[in-house]
Design a protein around this motif. Structure first.
Motif, PDB file in Angstrom:
ATOM      1  N   LYS A 122      45.907  38.882  48.943  1.00 31.14           N
ATOM      2  CA  LYS A 122      44.640  39.508  47.732  1.00 31.14           C
ATOM      3  C   LYS A 122      44.319  38.114  46.992  1.00 31.14           C
ATOM      4  N   SER A 123      44.635  37.159  47.268  1.00 28.84           N
ATOM      5  CA  SER A 123      43.939  35.934  47.001  1.00 28.84           C
ATOM      6  C   SER A 123      42.737  35.413  48.230  1.00 28.84           C
ATOM      7  N   HIS A 144      39.957  37.768  48.215  1.00 28.78           N
ATOM      8  CA  HIS A 144      39.596  37.815  46.612  1.00 28.78           C
ATOM      9  C   HIS A 144      38.253  36.505  47.307  1.00 28.78           C
ATOM     10  N   ARG A 145      38.469  35.175  47.966  1.00 24.60           N
ATOM     11  CA  ARG A 145      37.854  34.224  48.374  1.00 24.60           C
ATOM     12  C   ARG A 145      36.409  34.404  49.439  1.00 24.60           C
ATOM     13  N   THR A 203      49.540  35.750  48.545  1.00 25.76           N
ATOM     14  CA  THR A 203      48.185  35.362  49.922  1.00 25.76           C
ATOM     15  C   THR A 203      47.100  36.358  50.261  1.00 25.76           C
TER      16      THR A 203
END
Length: 182
Positions: free
Chosen positions: A145-146, A149-150, A143
């Protein structure tokens, strides 16, 4: 709280207050709000100081309290927008490029949701690992990492948008100068 623990907490605050205030400044752009955020987090942590078994984790605990507090404030805010035809001129406190870049970065960080902002601050400013960030925020490493990224994609998009706006404004100014000169 026992007298020894009070002294231990006071010593902790004395030695870590500058670093903690820097963390608070990264979470909220206004310096006065950052001081308020840190003070609120310290008061909340003081009441639970004896429950922190491993005092080496006190920074992580306090950062988590600051993030939670900032999120509470963000949710409780009242949006009072005043429509205006003319936007005020943006001001930069210091003419140096570094201060302008910092001001721009703090400004574009406002477009992020609180969770995204927290992840960016902990990973990039505090230089915490993915696992440390996940532990501090109570989420999985995936979570983190994502979300990161966003968040970075959103920041890039905002920067590109502002760059385009600046290029258009310069072109319009140049056209106006040329028209006036003719």
């Amino acid at each position: 709280m026992a007298h020894g623990e009070v002294l231990e907490f006071e010593e902790y605050v004395r030695t870590r207050q500058d670093a903690l205030l820097r963390s608070a400044r990264r979470l909220v752009p206004d310096p006065v709000d950052a001081q308020d955020l840190l003070q609120t987090a310290l008061v909340r942590t003081y009441g639970r100081w004896d429950g922190i078994a491993d005092k080496r984790l006190a920074d992580a605990y306090l950062r988590r309290v600051m993030i939670n507090t900032r999120t509470e404030w963000w949710r409780a805010r009242k949006l009072e927008e005043v429509p205006t035809e003319q936007l005020p001129d943006a001001s930069v406190e210091d003419s140096t490029e570094q201060h302008a870049d910092r001001a721009l970065l703090m400004d574009i960080m406002k477009v992020l949701a609180p969770k995204q902002r927290s992840v960016v601050v902990l990973r990039h400013w505090e230089q915490m690992s993915t696992e440390e960030t996940a532990a501090a925020l109570g989420m999985s490493a995936g979570t983190v990492k994502s979300t990161l990224h966003r968040a970075l994609a959103r920041l890039r998009q905002e920067l590109e948008s502002r760059d385009r706006e600046e290029l258009v404004a310069r072109a319009l100014e140049r056209e106006e100068r040329e028209r006036c000169a003719a």
